[in-house]
Design a protein around this motif. Structure first.
Motif, mmCIF file in Angstrom:
data_model
loop_
_atom_site.group_PDB
_atom_site.id
_atom_site.type_symbol
_atom_site.label_atom_id
_atom_site.label_comp_id
_atom_site.label_asym_id
_atom_site.label_seq_id
_atom_site.Cartn_x
_atom_site.Cartn_y
_atom_site.Cartn_z
ATOM 1 N N PRO A 56 0.991 -1.215 0.048
ATOM 2 C CA PRO A 56 0.084 -0.093 -0.085
ATOM 3 C C PRO A 56 0.860 1.102 0.162
ATOM 4 C CG PRO A 56 0.292 -0.910 2.163
ATOM 5 C CD PRO A 56 0.749 -2.034 1.306
ATOM 6 N N VAL A 57 1.353 1.293 -1.229
ATOM 7 C CA VAL A 57 2.281 2.542 -1.419
ATOM 8 C C VAL A 57 1.855 3.383 -2.635
ATOM 9 C CG1 VAL A 57 4.210 1.843 -0.228
ATOM 10 C CG2 VAL A 57 4.078 1.765 -2.596
ATOM 11 N N PRO A 58 1.985 4.744 -2.828
ATOM 12 C CA PRO A 58 1.581 5.510 -3.838
ATOM 13 C C PRO A 58 2.337 5.047 -5.290
ATOM 14 C CG PRO A 58 3.210 6.934 -2.775
ATOM 15 C CD PRO A 58 2.721 5.748 -1.713
ATOM 16 N N GLU A 59 1.571 4.938 -6.273
ATOM 17 C CA GLU A 59 2.152 4.692 -7.579
ATOM 18 C C GLU A 59 3.135 5.901 -8.031
ATOM 19 O OE1 GLU A 59 1.288 3.266 -12.065
ATOM 20 O OE2 GLU A 59 -0.357 3.381 -10.551
ATOM 21 N N ILE A 60 4.405 5.607 -8.600
ATOM 22 C CA ILE A 60 4.828 6.661 -9.221
ATOM 23 C C ILE A 60 4.635 6.810 -10.639
ATOM 24 C CG2 ILE A 60 7.226 7.663 -9.662
ATOM 25 C CD1 ILE A 60 6.551 7.624 -6.671
ATOM 26 N N TYR A 61 4.166 7.919 -11.073
ATOM 27 C CA TYR A 61 3.482 7.930 -12.651
ATOM 28 C C TYR A 61 4.816 8.377 -13.573
ATOM 29 C CZ TYR A 61 -1.328 7.963 -10.665
ATOM 30 O OH TYR A 61 -2.386 7.772 -9.986
ATOM 31 N N VAL A 62 5.520 9.443 -13.039
ATOM 32 C CA VAL A 62 6.519 9.911 -14.119
ATOM 33 C C VAL A 62 7.616 10.883 -13.267
ATOM 34 C CG1 VAL A 62 5.238 11.845 -14.814
ATOM 35 C CG2 VAL A 62 6.981 10.862 -16.376
ATOM 36 N N GLU A 63 8.793 10.891 -13.640
ATOM 37 C CA GLU A 63 9.934 11.625 -12.825
ATOM 38 C C GLU A 63 10.783 12.363 -13.864
ATOM 39 O OE1 GLU A 63 12.287 8.030 -13.792
ATOM 40 O OE2 GLU A 63 10.248 8.090 -12.836
ATOM 41 N N GLN A 64 11.246 13.329 -13.216
ATOM 42 C CA GLN A 64 12.386 14.141 -13.956
ATOM 43 C C GLN A 64 13.310 14.276 -12.698
ATOM 44 O OE1 GLN A 64 11.374 17.614 -15.903
ATOM 45 N NE2 GLN A 64 10.045 16.781 -17.515
ATOM 46 N N LEU A 65 14.378 13.390 -12.352
ATOM 47 C CA LEU A 65 15.164 13.425 -11.215
ATOM 48 C C LEU A 65 16.172 14.611 -11.353
ATOM 49 C CD1 LEU A 65 15.143 9.908 -9.786
ATOM 50 C CD2 LEU A 65 13.660 11.855 -9.441
ATOM 51 N N ASP A 66 16.624 14.773 -12.710
ATOM 52 C CA ASP A 66 17.488 15.759 -12.858
ATOM 53 C C ASP A 66 17.073 17.119 -12.582
ATOM 54 O OD1 ASP A 66 19.443 14.111 -14.190
ATOM 55 O OD2 ASP A 66 18.710 14.428 -16.224
ATOM 56 N N ASN A 67 15.626 17.328 -12.339
ATOM 57 C CA ASN A 67 14.951 18.430 -12.054
ATOM 58 C C ASN A 67 14.544 18.263 -10.473
ATOM 59 O OD1 ASN A 67 15.640 20.133 -14.280
ATOM 60 N ND2 ASN A 67 13.661 19.204 -15.303
ATOM 61 N N ASN A 68 14.546 17.181 -9.978
ATOM 62 C CA ASN A 68 14.294 16.895 -8.657
ATOM 63 C C ASN A 68 12.714 16.957 -8.276
ATOM 64 O OD1 ASN A 68 16.742 16.255 -7.496
ATOM 65 N ND2 ASN A 68 17.077 18.722 -7.483
ATOM 66 N N VAL A 69 12.245 16.488 -9.697
ATOM 67 C CA VAL A 69 10.443 16.589 -9.390
ATOM 68 C C VAL A 69 10.057 15.108 -9.974
ATOM 69 C CG1 VAL A 69 10.160 18.829 -9.662
ATOM 70 C CG2 VAL A 69 10.383 17.599 -11.700
ATOM 71 N N TYR A 70 8.923 14.923 -9.420
ATOM 72 C CA TYR A 70 8.264 13.743 -9.726
ATOM 73 C C TYR A 70 6.605 13.760 -9.470
ATOM 74 C CZ TYR A 70 9.070 12.108 -4.925
ATOM 75 O OH TYR A 70 9.100 12.333 -3.711
ATOM 76 N N LEU A 71 5.961 12.709 -10.180
ATOM 77 C CA LEU A 71 4.386 12.788 -9.940
ATOM 78 C C LEU A 71 4.116 11.500 -9.312
ATOM 79 C CD1 LEU A 71 2.364 14.090 -13.131
ATOM 80 C CD2 LEU A 71 3.347 15.416 -11.123
ATOM 81 N N GLN A 72 3.296 11.469 -8.169
ATOM 82 C CA GLN A 72 2.689 10.291 -7.617
ATOM 83 C C GLN A 72 1.473 10.174 -7.274
ATOM 84 O OE1 GLN A 72 3.775 10.068 -3.391
ATOM 85 N NE2 GLN A 72 4.775 12.029 -3.601
ATOM 86 N N GLU A 73 1.044 8.908 -7.113
ATOM 87 C CA GLU A 73 -0.752 8.857 -6.984
ATOM 88 C C GLU A 73 -1.147 9.723 -5.842
ATOM 89 O OE1 GLU A 73 -3.571 5.268 -6.078
ATOM 90 O OE2 GLU A 73 -1.524 4.928 -6.117
ATOM 91 N N ASP A 74 -2.193 10.459 -6.027
ATOM 92 C CA ASP A 74 -2.973 11.391 -5.015
ATOM 93 C C ASP A 74 -3.776 10.289 -4.241
ATOM 94 O OD1 ASP A 74 -4.458 13.142 -3.740
ATOM 95 O OD2 ASP A 74 -5.289 14.214 -5.416
ATOM 96 N N LEU A 75 -3.465 10.358 -3.053
ATOM 97 C CA LEU A 75 -4.197 9.393 -2.043
ATOM 98 C C LEU A 75 -5.296 10.051 -1.267
ATOM 99 C CD1 LEU A 75 -0.809 7.385 -0.893
ATOM 100 C CD2 LEU A 75 -2.809 6.614 -2.297
ATOM 101 N N GLY A 76 -5.477 11.383 -1.722
ATOM 102 C CA GLY A 76 -6.413 12.189 -0.858
ATOM 103 C C GLY A 76 -5.921 12.900 -0.033
#
Length: 485
Positions: free
Chosen positions: A74-94
């Motif tokens: 039970p953890v958020p899914e990682i959708y996409v990332e740009q680790l060179d820019n230190n950012v990523y999108l993860q699942e919205d759990l509310g």
């Protein structure tokens, strides 16, 4: 990273994932770290955009998340990332955390529905630690791959210098160091064979549809199973009754023993030592954030953590002798400095605190109706103004988007810490001297956002801490009927 550039990076990520640009980018309330969160949405699609300046932290979280998610944990899914820019999108759990359930309890009895949630949590914790730890790439861990002696001594040093020293405690340095090594060596006997979350507490547990999900495990490493359970069940302000802690400990062991071989008696023997180790760690953190940085939330948590440590020693639950540590804790408690103010005394006092928000541009500093000639006036105009941005112009300092903006994109928290420190001294002095009136005013340009939020925050703080009578007026907003009296 500048806000405009960060928002562009996150918008680009959302478009890469969803195929469209986000219609909404809402900054969320800040965490206790440098991480920044946004909720991004478009036509039913929602994700949490995350920024952290620490590349190693990002690699750890993204790597751990993908490993755990692939195992159905039970953890958020990682959708996409740009680790060179230190950012990523993860699942919205509310927006609902386990901590929010604890707040609803309001120090009353521990309800059955909360016990049910905690049982689900400890079951999933065992699975993440044991199943999740299998095959995990621990080379991603930082600053160390395991919760070893060095890690424990770092925590103990923080406790010594950020809590005991700042609390004015007199201790024998050498003897306390010997206690630290004795405790660490004892705990290492439990092994470091599984995934250790490191900061497993109610704020890092989301609840969606009655099901818990875990977040913020980027500090995880190899360690003993006991530490995370101790972190959860002895979280300072959770204040879980001892009989419920014991029941949840047994329930956890019921699940864990199905996943790996565990000697229940040995587990318990080390468990309470890890409770102590976690308590030492949080007191060090509370000392830094509370005693040094004067953040009210952390100051309020100190008495609960001290109670936990006292209980461990008084009940003889620690399997090794730690005489200097015990003596230091007793000295802190005996000082009485962390005993909360008697709110009954405040409620029965003659003092009324009048708090106003106002506009410098429209009405100016309000007069003092008590005849005292005025009181504290705090100018909020130097703080970042949400009213400069179109989405916030028709909102006030009581609306969630504005609250998140001020918490996340301004120095409002630091400002209020200073305000509380100044006003608290006056309130305590006035109660002692039987004064009847104190006036505090907050002004900003329009009297709509910053001053409203600050006035509400002070009123809540004084009511909770002192129980004094309050009169709260939002002058400009009440003229507009945007805020009812």
């Amino acid at each position: 990273m500048k806000t405009s550039l960060l928002e562009k990076h996150l918008s680009d990520l959302f478009e890469e994932w969803a195929g469209v640009s986000p219609e909404l980018m809402l900054p969320l309330a800040p965490s206790g770290s440098a991480r920044i969160y946004y909720r991004l949405q478009h036509d039913g699609k929602s994700a949490i955009g995350t920024y952290s300046p620490n590349r190693q932290e990002n690699e750890a979280f993204v790597g751990f998340s993908r490993h755990f998610h692939a195992k159905g944990l039970p953890v958020p899914e990682i959708y996409v990332e740009q680790l060179d820019n230190n950012v990523y999108l993860q699942e919205d759990l509310g927006a609902t955390t386990l901590y929010s359930y604890l707040l609803q309890r309001d120090d009353g009895p521990f309800p059955n529905h909360l016990m049910t949630i905690y049982k689900r949590v400890v079951e999933d914790l065992a699975r993440v630690q044991i199943r999740g730890g299998q095959g995990l790439d621990y080379s991603k861990c930082f600053p160390r791959a395991a919760f070893d002696q060095q890690s424990m001594l770092w925590d103990f040093n923080a406790f010594k210098y950020q809590f005991l020293r700042l609390a004015g405690t007199d201790f024998n340095e050498q003897r306390l160091e010997e206690d630290a090594h004795r405790l660490a060596n004892f705990l290492l006997e439990a092994g470091t064979d599984h995934f250790m979350y490191r900061d497993f507490q109610s704020r890092n547990i989301m609840v969606r549809g009655g099901k818990p999900f875990f977040i913020d495990y980027q500090g995880g490493r190899q360690g003993a199973l006991q530490y995370d359970l101790a972190s959860l069940l002895y979280q300072a302000k959770a204040n879980i009754p001892d009989e419920h802690r014991e029941a949840l400990l047994d329930h956890y062991l019921d699940t864990a023993t199905q996943l790996t071989k565990i000697d229940r008696a040995a587990f318990r023997r080390y468990y309470y030592g890890f409770v102590l180790m976690r308590s030492v760690q949080v007191l060090g953190a509370y000392g830094l954030r509370g005693l040094y940085e004067r953040k009210e939330h952390f100051l309020k948590s100190i008495p609960f953590a001290l109670d936990n440590v006292q209980e461990l020693f008084s009940q003889g639950r620690i399997a090794v002798e730690l005489p200097e540590l015990k003596k230091a804790i007793e000295q802190v408690v005996a000082s009485g400095q962390f005993e909360p103010f008697d709110t009954e005394r405040g409620a029965q006092s003659l003092l009324t605190v009048r708090i106003h928000s106002f506009s410098y541009k429209k009405g100016g500093i309000p007069p003092d109706p008590s005849g005292n000639g005025g009181g504290f006036t705090f100018d909020c105009r130097f703080l970042h103004n949400p009213g400069r941005y179109e989405p916030y112009k028709q909102l006030t300092g009581r609306d969630e988007p504005v609250i998140n903006f001020l918490q996340h994109h301004s120095k409002m928290g630091e400002f209020l810490n200073d305000v509380f420190r100044i006003v608290d001294e006056a309130v305590e002095n006035y109660i002692e001297r039987s004064f009847t009136n104190l006036m505090v005013s907050f002004g900003c340009t329009g009297g709509q956002h910053r001053s409203v939020y600050a006035a509400d925050a002070l009123a809540k703080h004084l009511k909770e801490k002192y129980g004094v009578a309050l009169e709260l007026e939002h002058i400009e907003q009440e003229k507009k009927n945007w805020i009812n009296k």
